[in-house]
Write an enzyme that holds these catalytic residues in place. Structure first.
Site, PDB file in Angstrom:
ATOM      1  N   ARG A 130       0.878  -1.182   0.000  1.00 57.18           N
ATOM      2  CA  ARG A 130       0.000   0.000   0.000  1.00 57.18           C
ATOM      3  C   ARG A 130       0.909   1.224   0.000  1.00 57.18           C
ATOM      4  NH1 ARG A 130      -5.417   1.381   3.302  1.00 57.18           N
ATOM      5  NH2 ARG A 130      -6.118   0.062   1.594  1.00 57.18           N
ATOM      6  N   HIS A 189      -6.934   0.785  -6.806  1.00 58.19           N
ATOM      7  CA  HIS A 189      -7.207  -0.068  -5.634  1.00 58.19           C
ATOM      8  C   HIS A 189      -7.913  -1.339  -6.138  1.00 58.19           C
ATOM      9  CE1 HIS A 189      -7.668  -1.164  -1.575  1.00 58.19           C
ATOM     10  NE2 HIS A 189      -8.593  -0.334  -1.155  1.00 58.19           N
ATOM     11  N   GLN A 243      -9.871  -4.098  -3.893  1.00 56.99           N
ATOM     12  CA  GLN A 243     -11.130  -3.560  -3.366  1.00 56.99           C
ATOM     13  C   GLN A 243     -12.280  -3.835  -4.335  1.00 56.99           C
ATOM     14  OE1 GLN A 243     -11.847  -1.561  -0.423  1.00 56.99           O
ATOM     15  NE2 GLN A 243     -13.871  -2.130  -1.129  1.00 56.99           N
ATOM     16  N   ASP A 286     -17.018   7.052  -2.250  1.00 56.46           N
ATOM     17  CA  ASP A 286     -15.739   6.876  -1.564  1.00 56.46           C
ATOM     18  C   ASP A 286     -15.408   8.193  -0.857  1.00 56.46           C
ATOM     19  OD1 ASP A 286     -13.184   6.033  -0.778  1.00 56.46           O
ATOM     20  OD2 ASP A 286     -12.288   6.319  -2.751  1.00 56.46           O
ATOM     21  N   CYS A 317     -16.307   1.729   0.039  1.00 59.12           N
ATOM     22  CA  CYS A 317     -15.170   0.867   0.385  1.00 59.12           C
ATOM     23  C   CYS A 317     -14.743   1.061   1.836  1.00 59.12           C
ATOM     24  CB  CYS A 317     -14.014   1.141  -0.561  1.00 59.12           C
ATOM     25  SG  CYS A 317     -13.464   2.852  -0.521  1.00 59.12           S
ATOM     26  N   ARG A 342     -13.476  -8.428   1.509  1.00 61.20           N
ATOM     27  CA  ARG A 342     -12.055  -8.139   1.273  1.00 61.20           C
ATOM     28  C   ARG A 342     -11.209  -9.345   1.705  1.00 61.20           C
ATOM     29  NH1 ARG A 342     -10.261  -3.081   1.528  1.00 61.20           N
ATOM     30  NH2 ARG A 342      -8.475  -3.969   0.407  1.00 61.20           N
TER      31      ARG A 342
HETATM   32  N1   CP Z   1     -11.223  -0.032   2.014  1.00 65.66           N
HETATM   33  C1   CP Z   1      -9.966  -0.054   2.504  1.00 65.66           C
HETATM   34  O1   CP Z   1      -8.996  -0.318   1.797  1.00 65.66           O
HETATM   35  O2   CP Z   1      -9.894   0.204   3.833  1.00 65.66           O
HETATM   36  P1   CP Z   1      -8.564   0.414   4.708  1.00 65.66           P
HETATM   37  O3   CP Z   1      -7.967   1.719   4.287  1.00 65.66           O
HETATM   38  O4   CP Z   1      -9.028   0.396   6.119  1.00 65.66           O
HETATM   39  O5   CP Z   1      -7.629  -0.717   4.421  1.00 65.66           O
HETATM   40  N1  NVA Z   2      -9.832   6.608  -1.980  1.00 67.03           N
HETATM   41  C1  NVA Z   2      -9.557   6.178  -0.634  1.00 67.03           C
HETATM   42  C2  NVA Z   2      -9.786   4.705  -0.481  1.00 67.03           C
HETATM   43  C3  NVA Z   2      -9.621   4.219   0.938  1.00 67.03           C
HETATM   44  C4  NVA Z   2      -9.712   2.738   1.048  1.00 67.03           C
HETATM   45  C5  NVA Z   2      -8.139   6.536  -0.247  1.00 67.03           C
HETATM   46  O1  NVA Z   2      -7.239   6.454  -1.098  1.00 67.03           O
HETATM   47  O2  NVA Z   2      -7.924   6.911   0.893  1.00 67.03           O
END
Ligand code: CP
Ligand code: NVA
Length: 313
Positions: free
Chosen positions: A101, A128, A131, A226, A267, A295
């Site tokens: 990440r 992502h 997701q 989102d 999400c 997930r």
């Molecule tokens: N939806 C998602 O990726 O959540 P987190 O940021 O908690 O991992």
């Molecule tokens: N668009 C959001 C998704 C979180 C899971 C972010 O990047 O923070």
């Protein structure tokens, strides 16, 4: 070596296979309890997480393997003491599979250059993918299919989740409508749009970017939103973004324009009163916690499929 970097690179069949495998491990968890015994996952995190971290780690435990949480702020990489290339070449001598990440998608692509084990994108500023596989599994569970459904996305569209929806939904035969403010910083990346338009044309489905939320919601099967303040957005932008995105808040009124059978996805993390009202996210059409649960099933499926294909199990 097959990785999951973006859903742009994955075919309809590969996405469908991951959803089917997630369904299978969800239905028969005991069957897979030893599948990854002795295997190790490294989880590289540059950003915060609840769902992604816990679902990967728990998923790996349930498959009989081990997961390492690797926080880059405590690493030579994060301290600027070691390159991505040397980090990856070292890591791949220890572990069987890696998820990352990161902020910059380019850093993920750099990691992929050196990865001799499967690498999974667990969110970059740009996309992502895992997701969206879980989102599609959730839609299929609730509505029985994907093909022919209308899915409407609201709010910030220069966004990782939006981009991944744009790569995947047309391939799966879905009509995707993205409703967002005008302006390059709020609309999808033009390169993503061009690519998604090709997938939509090949599948014979419409793909639209509109600026009217009601138009997007009308007759939709799925409403998706989102965060307006993604992890990489600086806090000082909050006021301006709330003003821009407020017309795209998913309210009970907007949900009322969709089909009565429509489901609501986010999400997560979510803020009530921001990208959706409390009535929507806590209401009967919301499936956000099924989505969060899935997930884990998807992460289990991805690890099994990618490790099998890499010949490591
Ligand atoms: N939806 C998602 O990726 O959540 P987190 O940021 O908690 O991992
Ligand atoms: N668009 C959001 C998704 C979180 C899971 C972010 O990047 O923070």
């Amino acid at each position: 070596m097959r990785h999951l970097l973006t859903l742009e690179d994955w075919s309809r069949e590969q996405i469908a296979e991951a959803i089917a495998m997630a369904r299978e491990v969800k239905a028969h968890p005991a069957k897979y309890a030893d599948s990854l015994r002795g295997k190790t996952l490294c989880m590289i995190f540059e950003k915060p997480s609840l769902r992604t971290r816990l679902s990967f780690e728990t998923g790996m435990t349930q498959l009989g393997g081990h997961a390492i949480y690797y926080d880059t702020s405590r690493s030579p990489l994060g301290a600027g003491k070691e390159s991505i290339g040397d980090t990856m070449q070292t890591m791949c001598r220890y572990v069987d599979i890696i998820m990352a990440r990161l902020f910059k998608h380019e850093d993920l692509l750099e990691m992929a250059k050196y990865a001799t084990v499967p690498l999974i994108n667990a969110l970059t500023n740009y996309s992502h993918p895992g997701q969206i596989i879980a989102d599609l599994q959730t839609v299929e569970e609730h509505l029985g299919r994907l093909e022919g459904l209308k899915i409407a996305y609201f709010g910030d569209a220069f966004n990782n989740v939006t981009h991944s929806l744009m790569f995947a939904c047309p391939k799966m035969g879905m009509h995707l409508v993205v409703a967002c403010p005008e302006g390059a910083e709020y609309e999808p990346d033009p390169a993503v749009l061009a690519s998604a338009q090709k997938f939509a044309a090949a599948a014979g489905v419409p793909l639209e970017v509109v600026h009217d939320a009601a138009e997007a919601a009308r007759g939709a099967d799925v409403l998706y939103t989102d965060s307006w303040m993604s992890y990489h957005i600086p806090p000082e932008q909050k006021e301006a973004r709330v003003a821009k995105f407020s017309p795209y808040r998913v309210t009970e009124e907007l949900l009322g324009l969709a089909k009565p059978s429509a489901v609501f996805l986010n999400c997560l993390p979510a803020i009530r009163g921001m990208e959706q009202t409390a009535g929507v996210i806590d209401g009967p059409q919301s499936v956000v916690f099924d989505e969060a649960e899935n997930r884990m099933h998807v992460h289990k499926a991805l690890m099994l499929l990618l490790l099998r294909e890499a010949g490591r199990i």
